[in-house]
Write a protein that holds these residues in place. Structure first.
Motif, PDB file in Angstrom:
ATOM      1  N   VAL A   1     -50.350  21.290  65.437  1.00 14.46           N
ATOM      2  CA  VAL A   1     -51.607  21.021  65.221  1.00 14.46           C
ATOM      3  C   VAL A   1     -52.267  22.239  66.658  1.00 14.46           C
ATOM      4  O   VAL A   1     -52.882  22.388  66.045  1.00 14.46           O
ATOM      5  CB  VAL A   1     -51.560  20.059  66.462  1.00 14.46           C
ATOM      6  N   ALA A   2     -51.319  22.786  67.660  1.00 14.06           N
ATOM      7  CA  ALA A   2     -51.612  23.774  67.880  1.00 14.06           C
ATOM      8  C   ALA A   2     -52.222  25.372  67.480  1.00 14.06           C
ATOM      9  O   ALA A   2     -52.470  26.000  67.905  1.00 14.06           O
ATOM     10  CB  ALA A   2     -50.515  24.009  68.919  1.00 14.06           C
ATOM     11  N   SER A   3     -51.266  25.354  66.514  1.00 13.14           N
ATOM     12  CA  SER A   3     -50.887  26.738  65.567  1.00 13.14           C
ATOM     13  C   SER A   3     -52.403  26.129  64.255  1.00 13.14           C
ATOM     14  O   SER A   3     -52.175  27.241  63.835  1.00 13.14           O
ATOM     15  CB  SER A   3     -49.293  27.045  65.172  1.00 13.14           C
ATOM     16  N   GLY A   4     -52.510  25.733  64.340  1.00 14.78           N
ATOM     17  CA  GLY A   4     -53.250  24.999  62.880  1.00 14.78           C
ATOM     18  C   GLY A   4     -52.581  24.368  62.063  1.00 14.78           C
ATOM     19  O   GLY A   4     -53.952  24.446  61.207  1.00 14.78           O
ATOM     20  N   GLU A   5     -51.735  24.480  61.554  1.00 10.97           N
ATOM     21  CA  GLU A   5     -50.828  24.416  60.772  1.00 10.97           C
ATOM     22  C   GLU A   5     -51.450  22.587  60.470  1.00 10.97           C
ATOM     23  O   GLU A   5     -51.296  22.339  58.744  1.00 10.97           O
ATOM     24  CB  GLU A   5     -49.156  24.468  60.751  1.00 10.97           C
TER      25      GLU A   5
ATOM     26  N   LEU B   1     -49.011  10.515  76.412  1.00 12.58           N
ATOM     27  CA  LEU B   1     -49.091  10.962  77.962  1.00 12.58           C
ATOM     28  C   LEU B   1     -49.498   9.783  78.461  1.00 12.58           C
ATOM     29  O   LEU B   1     -49.977   8.930  78.737  1.00 12.58           O
ATOM     30  CB  LEU B   1     -50.589  11.719  77.680  1.00 12.58           C
ATOM     31  N   PRO B   2     -49.090  10.024  80.503  1.00  9.97           N
ATOM     32  CA  PRO B   2     -48.931  11.586  80.936  1.00  9.97           C
ATOM     33  C   PRO B   2     -47.223  11.742  81.162  1.00  9.97           C
ATOM     34  O   PRO B   2     -47.210  13.048  80.377  1.00  9.97           O
ATOM     35  CB  PRO B   2     -48.882  11.566  82.137  1.00  9.97           C
TER      36      PRO B   2
ATOM     37  N   TYR C   1     -44.593  18.908  76.556  1.00 15.67           N
ATOM     38  CA  TYR C   1     -45.274  19.679  75.145  1.00 15.67           C
ATOM     39  C   TYR C   1     -46.929  20.153  75.532  1.00 15.67           C
ATOM     40  O   TYR C   1     -47.152  21.118  75.036  1.00 15.67           O
ATOM     41  CB  TYR C   1     -45.491  18.484  74.098  1.00 15.67           C
ATOM     42  N   TYR C   2     -47.345  18.873  76.197  1.00 22.58           N
ATOM     43  CA  TYR C   2     -48.885  19.365  76.128  1.00 22.58           C
ATOM     44  C   TYR C   2     -48.898  20.134  77.639  1.00 22.58           C
ATOM     45  O   TYR C   2     -50.303  20.656  77.302  1.00 22.58           O
ATOM     46  CB  TYR C   2     -49.287  17.731  76.817  1.00 22.58           C
TER      47      TYR C   2
ATOM     48  N   ASP D   1     -53.925  24.653  75.864  1.00 24.24           N
ATOM     49  CA  ASP D   1     -54.974  25.283  75.765  1.00 24.24           C
ATOM     50  C   ASP D   1     -55.284  25.566  74.459  1.00 24.24           C
ATOM     51  O   ASP D   1     -55.832  26.031  73.678  1.00 24.24           O
ATOM     52  CB  ASP D   1     -54.246  26.556  76.705  1.00 24.24           C
ATOM     53  N   LYS D   2     -54.377  25.333  73.758  1.00 21.09           N
ATOM     54  CA  LYS D   2     -54.845  25.673  72.142  1.00 21.09           C
ATOM     55  C   LYS D   2     -54.448  24.306  71.062  1.00 21.09           C
ATOM     56  O   LYS D   2     -54.743  24.343  70.199  1.00 21.09           O
ATOM     57  CB  LYS D   2     -52.534  25.995  71.611  1.00 21.09           C
TER      58      LYS D   2
END
Length: 287
Positions: free
Chosen positions: A77-81, A90-91, A97-98, A103-104
């Protein structure tokens, strides 16, 4: 060229330019319709992902679901794949990971509340706290039956072994292998300790109890959150809205999980049955 002809030509050129700009603007704002959802193959996440998939498909999206490890799911998800996932615990459970990727990605907030992680035993087992294991490790063959390596629950379990000074081995496996071991021990009324979380269908199928955690290694109540890529709101605002509004109760998710464990059950079919039975709620996610 006469003044009249020149004026007509300029007007036609202006209209053509406007049409070209309009087409370009339309293309620039055309909504992406292919959506990829990442998920971990845990019973609860399978339910939530299938429900979200159906809700998106009913609004015209083509949805691909991709099973990954917890770390890979967040990274995708962070890379947009991947465009999104509905499995961000969470938390605590996915806190590392979070912290690394916040920020991504964009956190749309909880889609389920009342989640919990820890260690559980059948109610016939005569211990009530993780502290009790130290003196009775041999009764459990010196083992705690775990799930996939790298999962947040496993990291917390490794910490619990150290914090409580337990002479036990944390056995790696998967959701399926952990439940298979539990079922076998439960049938024979043998002692067993398993890594556990709520929501999970095993609490509806077996009489289990969480072991008390006086050191607070496993944290308190958690929420399961919807995490999306930074680009999703711009690229697919309709899908973003559905995922932002997506919610499912603890009770509903556990009931669907129980249905999924019946012989011949299809997670896609049980999710569709729930969507059909809760039509007004699901339709509200796109409004």
């Amino acid at each position: 060229m006469t003044t009249r002809n020149r004026s007509l030509l300029n007007r036609l050129l202006g209209l053509a330019a406007a049409a070209t700009l309009g087409l370009a603007a339309g293309a620039a704002h055309a909504e992406k319709k292919d959506i990829t959802l990442a998920y971990v193959e845990w019973s609860d996440t399978v339910v939530a992902t299938n429900v979200a998939k159906i809700a998106l498909e009913e609004q015209g999206y083509k949805v691909k679901t991709v099973p990954l490890s917890g770390a890979a799911m967040w990274q995708a998800v962070a890379s947009g794949e991947a465009d999104a996932m509905v499995a961000g615990w969470l938390p605590a459970t996915h806190g590392a990971y979070y912290a690394k990727l916040k920020d991504k990605v964009e956190n749309l907030g909880p889609n389920l509340e009342g989640a919990k992680i820890g260690w559980a035993v059948p109610t016939y087992v005569d211990i009530n706290s993780i502290e009790d294991i130290k003196a009775k490790a041999a009764e459990f063959d010196g083992k705690v039956i775990g799930i996939d390596p790298g999962a947040g629950l496993m990291k917390a379990s490794e910490k619990a072994v150290k914090e409580y000074g337990l002479p036990v081995k944390l056995v790696e496996g998967s959701d399926a292998t952990m439940v298979a071991a539990l079922k076998d021990a439960y049938t024979k009324k043998q002692p067993i300790i398993v890594t556990a979380w709520t929501p999970h269908w095993m609490f509806a199928s077996f009489d289990l109890k969480y072991l008390k955690d006086p050191k607070g290694v496993f944290g308190g109540e958690e929420t399961v959150n919807t995490i999306v890529s930074k680009k999703l709101k711009e690229e697919a605002p309709g899908a973003y809205k559905i995922l932002d509004n997506f919610r499912i109760s603890l009770d509903a998710e556990q009931k669907i999980m129980v249905e999924n464990e019946k012989p011949g059950a299809s997670p896609a079919a049980t999710a569709k049955a729930w969507v059909d039975a809760n039509r007004a709620e699901v339709d509200s996610w796109s409004k």
